[in-house]
Design a protein around this motif. Structure first.
Motif, PDB file in Angstrom:
ATOM      1  N   MET A   1      14.083  48.062  50.779  1.00  0.00           N
ATOM      2  CA  MET A   1      13.877  47.683  52.178  1.00  0.00           C
ATOM      3  C   MET A   1      15.143  47.094  52.799  1.00  0.00           C
ATOM      4  O   MET A   1      15.160  46.759  53.978  1.00  0.00           O
ATOM      5  N   LEU A   2      16.214  46.964  52.016  1.00  0.00           N
ATOM      6  CA  LEU A   2      17.423  46.312  52.526  1.00  0.00           C
ATOM      7  C   LEU A   2      17.931  46.885  53.850  1.00  0.00           C
ATOM      8  O   LEU A   2      18.283  46.137  54.755  1.00  0.00           O
ATOM      9  N   PRO A   3      18.000  48.218  54.028  1.00  0.00           N
ATOM     10  CA  PRO A   3      18.549  48.730  55.289  1.00  0.00           C
ATOM     11  C   PRO A   3      17.689  48.425  56.505  1.00  0.00           C
ATOM     12  O   PRO A   3      18.148  48.594  57.630  1.00  0.00           O
ATOM     13  N   TYR A   4      16.434  48.006  56.294  1.00  0.00           N
ATOM     14  CA  TYR A   4      15.523  47.841  57.426  1.00  0.00           C
ATOM     15  C   TYR A   4      15.408  46.389  57.897  1.00  0.00           C
ATOM     16  O   TYR A   4      14.727  46.122  58.868  1.00  0.00           O
ATOM     17  N   TRP A   5      16.009  45.462  57.205  1.00  0.00           N
ATOM     18  CA  TRP A   5      15.946  44.086  57.681  1.00  0.00           C
ATOM     19  C   TRP A   5      16.536  44.006  59.075  1.00  0.00           C
ATOM     20  O   TRP A   5      17.466  44.730  59.429  1.00  0.00           O
ATOM     21  N   LYS A   6      15.980  43.115  59.853  1.00  0.00           N
ATOM     22  CA  LYS A   6      16.429  42.998  61.245  1.00  0.00           C
ATOM     23  C   LYS A   6      17.881  42.525  61.321  1.00  0.00           C
ATOM     24  O   LYS A   6      18.365  41.800  60.461  1.00  0.00           O
ATOM     25  N   ILE A   7      18.560  42.977  62.360  1.00  0.00           N
ATOM     26  CA  ILE A   7      19.901  42.494  62.665  1.00  0.00           C
ATOM     27  C   ILE A   7      19.775  41.504  63.810  1.00  0.00           C
ATOM     28  O   ILE A   7      19.265  41.831  64.868  1.00  0.00           O
ATOM     29  N   CYS A   8      20.197  40.287  63.602  1.00  0.00           N
ATOM     30  CA  CYS A   8      20.089  39.271  64.651  1.00  0.00           C
ATOM     31  C   CYS A   8      21.467  38.673  64.916  1.00  0.00           C
ATOM     32  O   CYS A   8      22.458  39.044  64.293  1.00  0.00           O
ATOM     33  N   GLY A   9      21.513  37.753  65.869  1.00  0.00           N
ATOM     34  CA  GLY A   9      22.784  37.130  66.213  1.00  0.00           C
ATOM     35  C   GLY A   9      23.439  36.450  65.025  1.00  0.00           C
ATOM     36  O   GLY A   9      24.662  36.506  64.856  1.00  0.00           O
ATOM     37  N   ASP A  10      22.634  35.831  64.185  1.00  0.00           N
ATOM     38  CA  ASP A  10      23.192  35.138  63.026  1.00  0.00           C
ATOM     39  C   ASP A  10      23.872  36.110  62.064  1.00  0.00           C
ATOM     40  O   ASP A  10      24.797  35.736  61.353  1.00  0.00           O
ATOM     41  N   SER A  11      23.393  37.364  62.013  1.00  0.00           N
ATOM     42  CA  SER A  11      23.988  38.347  61.106  1.00  0.00           C
ATOM     43  C   SER A  11      25.472  38.518  61.395  1.00  0.00           C
ATOM     44  O   SER A  11      26.310  38.508  60.481  1.00  0.00           O
ATOM     45  N   ILE A  12      25.818  38.667  62.684  1.00  0.00           N
ATOM     46  CA  ILE A  12      27.213  38.835  63.061  1.00  0.00           C
ATOM     47  C   ILE A  12      27.974  37.523  62.894  1.00  0.00           C
ATOM     48  O   ILE A  12      29.153  37.503  62.525  1.00  0.00           O
ATOM     49  N   TYR A  13      27.288  36.419  63.132  1.00  0.00           N
ATOM     50  CA  TYR A  13      27.906  35.102  62.941  1.00  0.00           C
ATOM     51  C   TYR A  13      28.364  34.928  61.499  1.00  0.00           C
ATOM     52  O   TYR A  13      29.470  34.436  61.235  1.00  0.00           O
ATOM     53  N   TYR A  14      27.523  35.344  60.531  1.00  0.00           N
ATOM     54  CA  TYR A  14      27.914  35.210  59.127  1.00  0.00           C
ATOM     55  C   TYR A  14      29.144  36.058  58.811  1.00  0.00           C
ATOM     56  O   TYR A  14      30.082  35.589  58.149  1.00  0.00           O
ATOM     57  N   ILE A  15      29.132  37.301  59.296  1.00  0.00           N
ATOM     58  CA  ILE A  15      30.260  38.182  59.006  1.00  0.00           C
ATOM     59  C   ILE A  15      31.562  37.616  59.566  1.00  0.00           C
ATOM     60  O   ILE A  15      32.590  37.576  58.878  1.00  0.00           O
ATOM     61  N   LEU A  16      31.516  37.168  60.815  1.00  0.00           N
ATOM     62  CA  LEU A  16      32.719  36.595  61.422  1.00  0.00           C
ATOM     63  C   LEU A  16      33.171  35.341  60.684  1.00  0.00           C
ATOM     64  O   LEU A  16      34.363  35.116  60.475  1.00  0.00           O
ATOM     65  N   SER A  17      32.204  34.514  60.278  1.00  0.00           N
ATOM     66  CA  SER A  17      32.554  33.288  59.550  1.00  0.00           C
ATOM     67  C   SER A  17      33.278  33.625  58.260  1.00  0.00           C
ATOM     68  O   SER A  17      34.289  33.001  57.917  1.00  0.00           O
ATOM     69  N   TYR A  18      32.768  34.614  57.532  1.00  0.00           N
ATOM     70  CA  TYR A  18      33.351  34.959  56.235  1.00  0.00           C
ATOM     71  C   TYR A  18      34.724  35.622  56.387  1.00  0.00           C
ATOM     72  O   TYR A  18      35.632  35.368  55.604  1.00  0.00           O
ATOM     73  N   LYS A  19      34.868  36.453  57.421  1.00  0.00           N
ATOM     74  CA  LYS A  19      36.110  37.198  57.554  1.00  0.00           C
ATOM     75  C   LYS A  19      37.235  36.386  58.202  1.00  0.00           C
ATOM     76  O   LYS A  19      38.413  36.614  57.935  1.00  0.00           O
ATOM     77  N   LEU A  20      36.879  35.439  59.057  1.00  0.00           N
ATOM     78  CA  LEU A  20      37.887  34.779  59.871  1.00  0.00           C
ATOM     79  C   LEU A  20      38.079  33.299  59.591  1.00  0.00           C
ATOM     80  O   LEU A  20      39.015  32.697  60.118  1.00  0.00           O
ATOM     81  N   PHE A  21      37.216  32.681  58.791  1.00  0.00           N
ATOM     82  CA  PHE A  21      37.279  31.222  58.696  1.00  0.00           C
ATOM     83  C   PHE A  21      38.574  30.735  58.053  1.00  0.00           C
ATOM     84  O   PHE A  21      39.012  29.606  58.289  1.00  0.00           O
TER      85      PHE A  21
END
Length: 512
Positions: A1-21
């Motif tokens: 079910m991994l590909p079907y989990w919802k994408i929310c604002g926090d999803s992008i927040y985590y990616i940006l935090s990890y890539k740019l912090f």
């Protein structure tokens, strides 16, 4: 079910935090309060650089697996393997739709499970080394999420039970807090070696600013009121369930022939009240606390009391610091207590005759199926589209989301990769194609007021002396849209390069 989990604002927040912090602490100081989660996420994404969102979901599964292993070790001497496996399966299936990408809250719970394992096991066996390991993990966990400081309250339980068990209070506390100090020291040395300690201090100041603001969901007053509300509702509903259970036990002794139907009505009334009168998480917490107290009542020894009170303490303090308290992290926290709760329920059912047990299990199964079916429907419904993108590739999305993401392909031609980007939120409508662009100010929806975001943008401009490219959402009013206010403040320095029903893109005049 991994590909079907919802994408929310926090999803992008985590990616940006990890890539740019590591490289842009000034633009996103608040993320430094989740230093260890950000560091682990950054290391992972440096290796897994395709379909990043899907990769972070896989990393979350790995984190959960480590947590479940800790639960197995914690409870292996209390219940049989069959009951333990059942008790671990129930929350995994019931709550899977709430799981998202690897992030600080879930990582905190993984740490909490292992903290409790070493804490309980060390106290029972008189192992100061395990108590010290528990403290060491507490010290590390403080840097996963700053509010995890409340885990230090476990020291009070050590004092209480060392007193009743006639064990050395000084030695136990010394082991626990020395371990904590070592954990804190290790992380601070890591920060200093990487040159991140200054950014972490800036992050703490930013956290203090959020806590003081009266217009933000994460301000201290709002969070205290939310905590008090949930505690009050848990006590009220838990008290009602407890009184009804006592009545059931009384009738079972005095009027045996009626106990079957009373048991059924008890569970039926609980389910009806749940769906029509009480929040799901309040119902769960009430049942868990009652079951843990029931376990304590059945055993009546200091070992059981130590285990129960430690678990009760942890499931209530783990969600502290979250704006919705139990509604957010509470579901994860209940992983900690579910095995013991299932064990108690199974043993209580065995005290009744076979007919009662069958009826009770049937009602529970129907509730379980309803919950799982509802989760699956919410998770996969309408998600048939996929975008070929490094960040969100491999993720199924709805038709509406597909249209929104597709517009980014048009907007991208107006984005200079060497320019900072100012966007109105970190929702999934933004930045998925621009993770390599430095955010001007990273705003998390509902964490910051419009005035605060606007002021942060002004501070960022004062520091950088360079205007950002600005994306404006049209659904926000002028009063709430901080980005549009910023553009109007420097009206002569911006010109409009793109406009649609959803967005406008403003670029600074050359030389600005």
């Amino acid at each position: 079910m991994l590909p079907y989990w919802k994408i929310c604002g926090d999803s992008i927040y985590y990616i940006l935090s990890y890539k740019l912090f590591l490289n842009n602490a000034d633009a996103m100081p608040f993320t430094q309060n989740f230093y260890m989660a950000n560091l682990l996420g950054h290391v992972f994404l440096s290796v897994w650089n395709e379909n990043e969102l899907l990769g972070l979901r896989f990393l979350q599964v790995c984190s959960d697996t480590i947590m479940l292993l800790g639960l197995c070790l914690l409870y292996k001497n209390i219940m049989t393997n069959k009951i333990l496996m059942l008790s671990l399966l129930i929350p995994v299936v019931c709550f899977y739709d709430r799981q998202m990408e690897f992030y600080y809250d879930s990582l905190s719970v993984t740490f909490a499970v292992w903290i409790l394992y070493f804490f309980v096991n060390g106290f029972e066996k008189g192992s100061y080394r395990k108590i010290a390991i528990s403290g060491f993990l507490v010290g590390i966990n403080i840097f996963v999420r700053t509010p995890n400081l409340v885990y230090l309250g476990l020291g009070f339980l050590l004092v209480l039970f060392c007193f009743f068990c006639k064990k050395s209070i000084r030695k136990h506390l010394q082991a626990f807090f020395c371990g904590t100090l070592v954990g804190v020291f290790v992380v601070i040395m890591l920060m200093l070696s990487l040159g991140h300690f200054g950014a972490y201090i800036v992050g703490l100041k930013s956290l203090a600013g959020v806590a003081e603001s009266g217009a933000e969901s994460h301000n201290m007053a709002s969070m205290i009121l939310v905590v008090l509300y949930f505690l009050k509702m848990t006590v009220i509903y838990g008290g009602a369930l407890g009184l009804f259970w006592v009545l059931l036990r009384f009738i079972d002794v005095r009027f045996k022939s009626y106990s079957n139907w009373l048991l059924v009505s008890f569970f039926g009334a609980s389910v009806l009240f749940l769906f029509y009168g009480v929040r799901w998480i309040v119902f769960l917490y009430s049942v868990h606390v009652l079951a843990l107290l029931c376990y304590l009542y059945r055993n009546r020894d200091l070992k059981s009391a130590f285990v129960c009170l430690s678990i009760i303490y942890m499931i209530f303090v783990i969600p502290l610091g979250s704006d919705m308290y139990l509604e957010t992290v509470g579901y994860y926290a209940l992983y900690l207590s579910t095995p013991l709760v299932v064990y108690v329920i199974v043993n209580e059912i065995r005290r009744y005759n076979l007919m009662s047990a069958k009826l009770f299990c049937l009602l529970f199964f129907l509730l379980f199926v309803y919950r799982v079916g509802d989760n699956i429907q919410n998770t996969v419904s309408g998600k048939q589209y996929e975008i070929d993108n490094k960040t969100i590739g491999g993720i199924k999305i709805t038709k509406e989301q597909f249209k929104q993401y597709s517009e980014l392909n048009t907007i991208s031609q107006y984005i200079d990769k060497d320019k900072c980007l100012a966007v109105p939120s970190t929702s999934d409508l933004y930045i998925v194609n621009y993770a390599s662009v430095s955010p001007f100010v990273l705003r998390v929806r509902n964490w910051h007021s419009a005035d605060r975001v606007y002021n942060e943008m002004q501070k960022a401009y004062a520091r950088n002396k360079q205007l950002p490219i600005v994306i404006v959402e049209h659904y926000s009013s002028d009063a709430e849209n901080s980005e549009l206010r910023f553009v109007k403040s420097y009206n002569d320095s911006y010109y409009l390069v793109y406009k649609s029903e959803a967005y406008s893109v403003y670029k600074p005049v050359k030389g600005k």
